[in-house]
Design a protein around this motif. Structure first.
Motif, PDB file in Angstrom:
ATOM      1  N   ALA A 130      40.063  35.933  42.214  1.00 42.66           N
ATOM      2  CA  ALA A 130      39.835  37.348  42.558  1.00 42.66           C
ATOM      3  C   ALA A 130      40.864  38.248  41.886  1.00 42.66           C
ATOM      4  O   ALA A 130      40.543  39.357  41.447  1.00 42.66           O
ATOM      5  CB  ALA A 130      39.881  37.522  44.077  1.00 42.66           C
ATOM      6  N   LYS A 131      42.113  37.767  41.789  1.00 45.93           N
ATOM      7  CA  LYS A 131      43.150  38.557  41.110  1.00 45.93           C
ATOM      8  C   LYS A 131      42.781  38.793  39.652  1.00 45.93           C
ATOM      9  O   LYS A 131      43.033  39.857  39.088  1.00 45.93           O
ATOM     10  CB  LYS A 131      44.502  37.831  41.190  1.00 45.93           C
ATOM     11  N   GLU A 132      42.153  37.788  39.043  1.00 45.81           N
ATOM     12  CA  GLU A 132      41.800  37.893  37.620  1.00 45.81           C
ATOM     13  C   GLU A 132      40.494  38.644  37.398  1.00 45.81           C
ATOM     14  O   GLU A 132      40.374  39.443  36.454  1.00 45.81           O
ATOM     15  CB  GLU A 132      41.690  36.480  37.033  1.00 45.81           C
ATOM     16  N   HIS A 133      39.506  38.404  38.265  1.00 40.55           N
ATOM     17  CA  HIS A 133      38.158  38.942  38.018  1.00 40.55           C
ATOM     18  C   HIS A 133      37.766  40.088  38.953  1.00 40.55           C
ATOM     19  O   HIS A 133      36.716  40.706  38.760  1.00 40.55           O
ATOM     20  CB  HIS A 133      37.116  37.827  38.148  1.00 40.55           C
ATOM     21  N   GLY A 134      38.561  40.344  39.986  1.00 39.78           N
ATOM     22  CA  GLY A 134      38.223  41.411  40.932  1.00 39.78           C
ATOM     23  C   GLY A 134      37.506  40.910  42.167  1.00 39.78           C
ATOM     24  O   GLY A 134      37.600  41.495  43.248  1.00 39.78           O
ATOM     25  N   ALA A 135      36.734  39.820  42.013  1.00 42.46           N
ATOM     26  CA  ALA A 135      36.016  39.231  43.150  1.00 42.46           C
ATOM     27  C   ALA A 135      35.754  37.760  42.846  1.00 42.46           C
ATOM     28  O   ALA A 135      35.623  37.369  41.683  1.00 42.46           O
ATOM     29  CB  ALA A 135      34.691  39.960  43.385  1.00 42.46           C
ATOM     30  N   ALA A 136      35.707  36.945  43.892  1.00 45.11           N
ATOM     31  CA  ALA A 136      35.439  35.508  43.708  1.00 45.11           C
ATOM     32  C   ALA A 136      34.908  34.930  45.011  1.00 45.11           C
ATOM     33  O   ALA A 136      35.194  35.439  46.097  1.00 45.11           O
ATOM     34  CB  ALA A 136      36.708  34.762  43.286  1.00 45.11           C
ATOM     35  N   GLY A 137      34.123  33.860  44.881  1.00 40.11           N
ATOM     36  CA  GLY A 137      33.583  33.227  46.091  1.00 40.11           C
ATOM     37  C   GLY A 137      33.323  31.752  45.877  1.00 40.11           C
ATOM     38  O   GLY A 137      33.068  31.309  44.755  1.00 40.11           O
TER      39      GLY A 137
END
Length: 371
Positions: A130-137
């Motif tokens: 998320a830090k790299e892409h803005g969102a993650a799941g």
């Protein structure tokens, strides 16, 4: 900084009971408490927001107090999942939702309160993504093929299973992205939507990074899932035991006999140490997630040494999702045939056991006369 929002406002209709599933007891402990503890054991999570329906606010506060949960703020939820999550995010941004605003995190984790077995490893991977892409799941392979039906109730088409994944939790977002998405989304999204990653894509053009999750991310939805959760806990309880004996010769002898008799039923590690010393071998065993300990001692009330073991467990990286069983064996090697134990000692042991139970550590005592 990183914080977590745990939506826990569901009514549990699919479970079929009067009690919402997040408040159902698993091994005597409410399900939501396991999920809170899973987040609480991760030292780098600053705040844990638990969002519950208005009628369950007091029940949740009681759980937080009873089990000694730290860094937890209980927030009133909305009538839908998305409205509840939005209320949880507002605690960091809007005064009316909190008596004092909590520090706004760089990243916020969203995790269901009914997914009790999440490990730090997958949470860390999702947060870094998320830090790299803005969102993650987290995602998992589809178990069943998804099909679409035509208006007449017949098969219309099916999806190619290899191309699709099941969306799971945890999910993580840069706070500003997910908060902005919720501020912009429509009432229809808030009332009928379920997927947070979709909101980040739809309103902030943020393509989420998908992280392969582990099999233990499943969600308690039906009554049978409660039994499955209980079974997982019991399996973890019975895998391994560490027998700890004092270095004295007589105790070490008993410490040798005990593992010999247990070996046919369970994996046993036996060590002879003084618990009051910081022992690297014991730290090693704890770090391998051993959940059962038998402590053999010749002191009538060896609470101080046992407290040191409890402190080691608390400071370790074990996520205490499963109860730790701690059996204190007092070995009476005196010539006196009496099995009496003083009321003061008994009261001390009972009080100690009550306090440690809140930390998910179950203490039992045995008094053995040995010649």
């Amino acid at each position: 900084s990183v914080s977590a929002v745990l939506p826990a406002g569901g009514s549990g209709e699919r479970l079929g009971g009067a009690i919402p599933k997040q408040f159902c007891a698993v091994q005597g402990r409410p399900l939501v408490s396991y999920a809170v503890r899973a987040m609480e054991r991760i030292s780098w999570i600053s705040d844990i927001i638990v969002v519950v329906s208005p009628e369950n606010i007091e029940a949740m506060k009681t759980i937080v107090e009873k089990y000694g949960h730290k860094r937890v703020t209980v927030v009133e939820g909305g009538i839908t999942r998305h409205r509840s999550i939005f209320n949880g995010l507002k605690v960091f941004a809007e005064n009316e939702f909190s008596s004092h605003l909590l520090q706004k995190p760089e990243v916020v984790i969203i995790h269901d309160a009914v997914r009790p077995f999440v490990e730090e490893d997958i949470v860390s991977k999702v947060v870094m993504a998320a830090k790299e892409h803005g969102a993650a799941g987290a995602i998992r392979p589809l178990v069943s093929t998804v099909i679409a039906s035509a208006p007449d109730g017949c098969l219309d088409h099916s999806l190619e299973r290899a191309r699709y994944r099941a969306s799971e939790m945890p999910q993580a977002f840069l706070f500003d992205i997910i908060y902005k998405a919720y501020q912009q989304c429509t009432d229809y999204d808030l009332d009928y939507g379920t997927e947070c990653l979709h909101l980040a894509l739809k309103y902030c053009k943020t393509n989420a990074k998908l992280v392969e999750g582990t099999a233990d991310l499943w969600k308690v939805t039906y009554k049978r899932d409660l039994y499955a959760a209980e079974s997982i806990i019991k399996d973890n309880l019975s895998q391994q035991v560490c027998v700890i004996t004092n270095v004295k010769e007589t105790l070490a002898q008993v410490g040798f006999l005990l593992p010999e008799s247990l070996k046919s039923q369970i994996k046993v590690e036996a060590i002879s140490i003084s618990l009051s010393k910081n022992d690297s071998h014991l730290q090693n065993i704890i770090s391998r997630q051993c959940y059962n300990f038998v402590c053999v001692n010749d002191k009538r009330c060896a609470i101080q040494e046992t407290q040191e073991l409890v402190d080691m467990l608390e400071k370790s990286n074990i996520p205490l999702l499963c109860p730790v069983v701690l059996i204190l064996v007092h070995l009476d090697i005196s010539e006196n045939n009496s099995f009496n134990i003083g009321m003061e000692d008994l009261t001390t042991i009972k009080k100690f056991a009550r306090e440690t139970k809140k930390k998910n550590i179950l203490v039992y005592g045995l008094l053995i006369q040995y010649k």
